[in-house]
Design a protein around this motif. Structure first.
Motif, PDB file in Angstrom:
ATOM      1  N   LEU A 261       0.840  -1.204   0.000  1.00  0.00           N
ATOM      2  CA  LEU A 261       0.000   0.000   0.000  1.00  0.00           C
ATOM      3  C   LEU A 261       0.875   1.253   0.000  1.00  0.00           C
ATOM      4  O   LEU A 261       0.638   2.197  -0.741  1.00  0.00           O
ATOM      5  N   MET A 262       1.909   1.227   0.850  1.00  0.00           N
ATOM      6  CA  MET A 262       2.791   2.390   0.968  1.00  0.00           C
ATOM      7  C   MET A 262       3.456   2.668  -0.374  1.00  0.00           C
ATOM      8  O   MET A 262       3.510   3.812  -0.818  1.00  0.00           O
ATOM      9  N   LYS A 263       3.937   1.628  -1.025  1.00  0.00           N
ATOM     10  CA  LYS A 263       4.591   1.792  -2.333  1.00  0.00           C
ATOM     11  C   LYS A 263       3.622   2.398  -3.333  1.00  0.00           C
ATOM     12  O   LYS A 263       3.968   3.292  -4.098  1.00  0.00           O
ATOM     13  N   LYS A 264       2.406   1.881  -3.321  1.00  0.00           N
ATOM     14  CA  LYS A 264       1.408   2.346  -4.275  1.00  0.00           C
ATOM     15  C   LYS A 264       1.089   3.810  -4.025  1.00  0.00           C
ATOM     16  O   LYS A 264       1.076   4.624  -4.952  1.00  0.00           O
ATOM     17  N   VAL A 265       0.858   4.148  -2.747  1.00  0.00           N
ATOM     18  CA  VAL A 265       0.478   5.520  -2.420  1.00  0.00           C
ATOM     19  C   VAL A 265       1.591   6.492  -2.814  1.00  0.00           C
ATOM     20  O   VAL A 265       1.331   7.594  -3.285  1.00  0.00           O
ATOM     21  N   GLN A 266       2.829   6.050  -2.646  1.00  0.00           N
ATOM     22  CA  GLN A 266       3.953   6.915  -3.034  1.00  0.00           C
ATOM     23  C   GLN A 266       3.955   7.194  -4.530  1.00  0.00           C
ATOM     24  O   GLN A 266       4.488   8.199  -4.984  1.00  0.00           O
ATOM     25  N   SER A 267       3.374   6.291  -5.314  1.00  0.00           N
ATOM     26  CA  SER A 267       3.394   6.498  -6.760  1.00  0.00           C
ATOM     27  C   SER A 267       2.126   7.228  -7.225  1.00  0.00           C
ATOM     28  O   SER A 267       1.971   7.490  -8.407  1.00  0.00           O
TER      29      SER A 267
ATOM     30  N   ASN B  77      -5.037  11.049  -8.002  1.00  0.00           N
ATOM     31  CA  ASN B  77      -5.389   9.927  -7.129  1.00  0.00           C
ATOM     32  C   ASN B  77      -5.724  10.414  -5.730  1.00  0.00           C
ATOM     33  O   ASN B  77      -6.634   9.887  -5.086  1.00  0.00           O
ATOM     34  N   PHE B  78      -4.987  11.433  -5.272  1.00  0.00           N
ATOM     35  CA  PHE B  78      -5.250  11.920  -3.920  1.00  0.00           C
ATOM     36  C   PHE B  78      -6.607  12.600  -3.829  1.00  0.00           C
ATOM     37  O   PHE B  78      -7.162  12.734  -2.747  1.00  0.00           O
ATOM     38  N   ASN B  79      -7.121  13.048  -4.979  1.00  0.00           N
ATOM     39  CA  ASN B  79      -8.481  13.588  -4.961  1.00  0.00           C
ATOM     40  C   ASN B  79      -9.484  12.485  -4.666  1.00  0.00           C
ATOM     41  O   ASN B  79     -10.469  12.684  -3.969  1.00  0.00           O
ATOM     42  N   THR B  80      -9.248  11.281  -5.219  1.00  0.00           N
ATOM     43  CA  THR B  80     -10.159  10.157  -4.988  1.00  0.00           C
ATOM     44  C   THR B  80      -9.991   9.597  -3.581  1.00  0.00           C
ATOM     45  O   THR B  80     -10.949   9.142  -2.972  1.00  0.00           O
ATOM     46  N   PHE B  81      -8.765   9.566  -3.097  1.00  0.00           N
ATOM     47  CA  PHE B  81      -8.519   9.008  -1.758  1.00  0.00           C
ATOM     48  C   PHE B  81      -7.974  10.090  -0.834  1.00  0.00           C
ATOM     49  O   PHE B  81      -6.784  10.347  -0.832  1.00  0.00           O
TER      50      PHE B  81
ATOM     51  N   ALA C 235     -15.288  -5.999   3.764  1.00  0.00           N
ATOM     52  CA  ALA C 235     -15.388  -4.566   3.467  1.00  0.00           C
ATOM     53  C   ALA C 235     -13.993  -3.956   3.440  1.00  0.00           C
ATOM     54  O   ALA C 235     -13.646  -3.200   2.536  1.00  0.00           O
ATOM     55  N   SER C 236     -13.172  -4.337   4.426  1.00  0.00           N
ATOM     56  CA  SER C 236     -11.822  -3.777   4.501  1.00  0.00           C
ATOM     57  C   SER C 236     -10.979  -4.183   3.302  1.00  0.00           C
ATOM     58  O   SER C 236     -10.259  -3.366   2.749  1.00  0.00           O
ATOM     59  N   SER C 237     -11.069  -5.455   2.903  1.00  0.00           N
ATOM     60  CA  SER C 237     -10.192  -5.859   1.802  1.00  0.00           C
ATOM     61  C   SER C 237     -10.616  -5.202   0.495  1.00  0.00           C
ATOM     62  O   SER C 237      -9.771  -4.861  -0.321  1.00  0.00           O
TER      63      SER C 237
ATOM     64  N   VAL D 110      -8.042  -3.165  -1.762  1.00  0.00           N
ATOM     65  CA  VAL D 110      -7.861  -3.455  -3.189  1.00  0.00           C
ATOM     66  C   VAL D 110      -8.135  -2.210  -4.039  1.00  0.00           C
ATOM     67  O   VAL D 110      -7.448  -1.970  -5.027  1.00  0.00           O
ATOM     68  N   GLU D 111      -9.108  -1.391  -3.607  1.00  0.00           N
ATOM     69  CA  GLU D 111      -9.387  -0.140  -4.331  1.00  0.00           C
ATOM     70  C   GLU D 111      -8.117   0.697  -4.470  1.00  0.00           C
ATOM     71  O   GLU D 111      -7.838   1.250  -5.526  1.00  0.00           O
ATOM     72  N   VAL D 112      -7.354   0.763  -3.390  1.00  0.00           N
ATOM     73  CA  VAL D 112      -6.117   1.552  -3.429  1.00  0.00           C
ATOM     74  C   VAL D 112      -5.086   0.846  -4.306  1.00  0.00           C
ATOM     75  O   VAL D 112      -4.474   1.457  -5.183  1.00  0.00           O
ATOM     76  N   LEU D 113      -4.942  -0.460  -4.082  1.00  0.00           N
ATOM     77  CA  LEU D 113      -3.911  -1.200  -4.830  1.00  0.00           C
ATOM     78  C   LEU D 113      -4.171  -1.175  -6.332  1.00  0.00           C
ATOM     79  O   LEU D 113      -3.254  -1.229  -7.132  1.00  0.00           O
ATOM     80  N   GLU D 114      -5.467  -1.109  -6.700  1.00  0.00           N
ATOM     81  CA  GLU D 114      -5.779  -1.167  -8.132  1.00  0.00           C
ATOM     82  C   GLU D 114      -6.102   0.205  -8.718  1.00  0.00           C
ATOM     83  O   GLU D 114      -6.507   0.293  -9.872  1.00  0.00           O
ATOM     84  N   ALA D 115      -5.902   1.240  -7.913  1.00  0.00           N
ATOM     85  CA  ALA D 115      -6.182   2.594  -8.419  1.00  0.00           C
ATOM     86  C   ALA D 115      -5.308   2.847  -9.641  1.00  0.00           C
ATOM     87  O   ALA D 115      -4.133   2.494  -9.665  1.00  0.00           O
ATOM     88  N   LYS D 116      -5.935   3.427 -10.667  1.00  0.00           N
ATOM     89  CA  LYS D 116      -5.178   3.704 -11.887  1.00  0.00           C
ATOM     90  C   LYS D 116      -4.394   4.987 -11.697  1.00  0.00           C
ATOM     91  O   LYS D 116      -4.929   6.001 -11.266  1.00  0.00           O
TER      92      LYS D 116
END
Ligand code: UTP
Ligand code: MG
Length: 470
Positions: free
Chosen positions: A92-98, A103-107, A301-303, A307-313
């Motif tokens: 998750l951390m790696k993904k968020v860094q990229s 994307n930050f508008n969505t999350f 619900a949590s997963s 996954v929403e974050v991990l698969e965010a385009k």
């Protein structure tokens, strides 16, 4: 959920060990009623003490085996659960860094924090429980059913009516519970959001005496969270008595029919005791279910949220064949660049074209909100132009590896940001291998060297988040 379970793969050996130990525990649990029946029919009713002692001893031995299997199972289940949590958080951390700014508008930040902490914990818990009890409950029910049929199929027929009723009931509760727990996680997001905002604006809140207002706002969202969690838990709690009721009715029927059969003497007392024993074990397993469903609904619900974050385009990504930049002369060209922030309808830049030669110093002037910062953000590719293109040394930024490009750009944002760590660590932010003398030289150029040496520990002074202690 399945996507998240892939993360177990590296720890599958430990997971298999945990499952095998769980099966041992389960087998003992299933054997016990059989042995009790045997002790009663062959020992107690025949007045044969040696049979009682022999099978009693066996039961004790089996219980000990089950006990140690249980402890070791816990150990391995915890190992898998914790490691899984660790892997997910890392990913998750790696993904968020990229992430790009879009994307930050969505999350929003608060939501990402909840997803990386609370949501991961939920998944971690369900994996632990899964290896510890989750499979045990259904297997215990199926195993009890099979063995009960073998002991006395007529009595066991009662189960064939009861179990489907209970299963349908549980499926209904599970579907409803899943929705409710998803909403719980969203409410938790809101609480974190409000909390974060009021912490960031702490000084302003104090200065404007808005404390009561902020507390009220927090109480409000916190109350929503409480209500939602309570109603989700209530549903689960209500499921329990209903379940116990059905199972107890089932036991009464067994006793009743068992008595009839005993009078007809085509059955032994031990058999009835075994079947009752299986019924009570099933009851325990079913009540474990309502607990499992609760954890499972939350984890599902949590997963989904993870996954929403991990698969965010990510809309700003390197092209497959991005050119690497070895050297940069520094020519910058804007060609008919128009730009609007993602999700906004108005353009902040319209058809801008200019060329800056290497070594040239350029200042951009304009009233506030004219779009100066917006122009500059396009050069390190924090955003892509909506129309037109930006070039460095004649190369379109989209064709250049983003890391290479950014490494070669010095960037001083309008809003200065300090990270928690020492002054030195903050200075080395742009060049991780900078020596102390290089840093001092840079600090002298920026006329901040004296200020730093005046601090308590000079360059070693620890700064709080955002440099709060300066
Ligand atoms: P800029 O931030 O580019 O303006 O915003 P500026 O020229 O640098 O202004 P100052 O001098 O630092 O104050 C240009 C326009 O883009 C909008 C702003 O509201 C402004 O109208 N904008 C800026 C966004 O819509 N989203 C952003 O994230 C930033
Ligand atoms: Mg600006």
């Amino acid at each position: 959920m399945t996507k998240i379970l892939k993360f177990i793969k590296p720890y599958r050996v430990a997971a298999y060990i945990a499952l095998i130990l769980m099966l041992i525990e389960l087998s003992v649990e299933l054997l016990q009623p059989l042995l009790i029946g045997k002790i009663i029919d062959e020992g107690i009713l025949n007045n044969d003490m040696s049979v009682v002692l022999y099978w009693g001893g066996m039961m004790l031995l089996l219980s000990l085996i089950a006990f140690f299997s249980g402890i070791t199972n816990s150990y391995y289940a915890a190992f898998v659960g914790q490691n899984l949590g660790f892997s997910i958080r890392k990913k998750l951390m790696k993904k968020v860094q990229s992430f790009s700014f879009t994307n930050f508008n969505t999350f929003p930040h608060a939501s990402l924090i909840t997803r990386m902490t609370n949501d991961v914990t939920q998944v971690q818990n369900i994996v632990f429980m899964g290896l510890r009890i989750m499979l045990r409950a259904p297997l215990l029910i199926i195993g009890s059913l099979i063995l009960a049929v073998l002991v006395n199929w007529q009595l066991a027929l009662i189960f064939l009516i009861t179990i489907p009723v209970v299963v349908i009931f549980l499926v209904i509760v599970m579907t409803k519970g899943g929705k409710m727990f998803r909403s719980v996680q969203q409410k938790l997001d809101t609480v974190n959001n409000v909390m974060q905002e009021s912490l960031i604006g702490l000084r302003l809140i104090k200065a404007y005496n808005r404390r009561t207002h902020e507390v009220k706002k927090f109480m409000n969202v916190s109350n929503n969270l409480k209500e939602q969690t309570a109603s989700a838990l209530r549903l689960m709690e209500a499921a329990m008595p209903a379940l116990l009721f059905i199972m107890n009715v089932c036991i009464i029927f067994i006793l009743w029919i068992g008595r009839e059969q005993l009078q007809a003497t085509n059955i032994e007392v031990g058999e009835v005791v075994s079947i009752i024993n299986y019924a009570t074990r099933m009851t325990t397993a079913f009540s474990m279910f309502s607990f499992i469903i609760m954890a499972f609904s939350r984890a599902r619900a949590s997963s989904e949220r993870i996954v929403e974050v991990l698969e965010a385009k990510i809309d700003l990504e390197d092209e497959e064949d991005g050119k690497s930049l070895e050297q940069l002369k520094g020519a910058v060209t804007f060609e008919h660049v128009s730009f609007r922030y993602p999700g906004m309808s108005t353009y902040v830049l319209k058809d801008i074209s200019f060329h800056i030669r290497p070594g040239e110093t350029v200042a951009i002037l304009g009233s506030t909100g004219a779009g100066k910062s917006s122009i500059l953000q396009l050069i390190p590719r924090l955003y892509d132009p909506t129309e037109g293109a930006v070039y460095v040394d004649g190369m379109n930024l989209k064709d250049v590896k983003m890391d290479d490009l950014r490494k070669r750009i010095g960037f001083t944002p309008q809003e200065s940001i300090l990270f928690s760590g020492t002054v030195e660590e903050n200075l080395a932010w742009g060049k991780s291998d900078a020596t102390l003398s290089e840093m001092k030289a840079a600090a002298q150029d920026a006329q901040i060297h004296e200020t730093i040496t005046d601090l308590k520990d000079g360059y070693e002074t620890k700064l709080g988040q955002k440099g709060i202690n300066l």
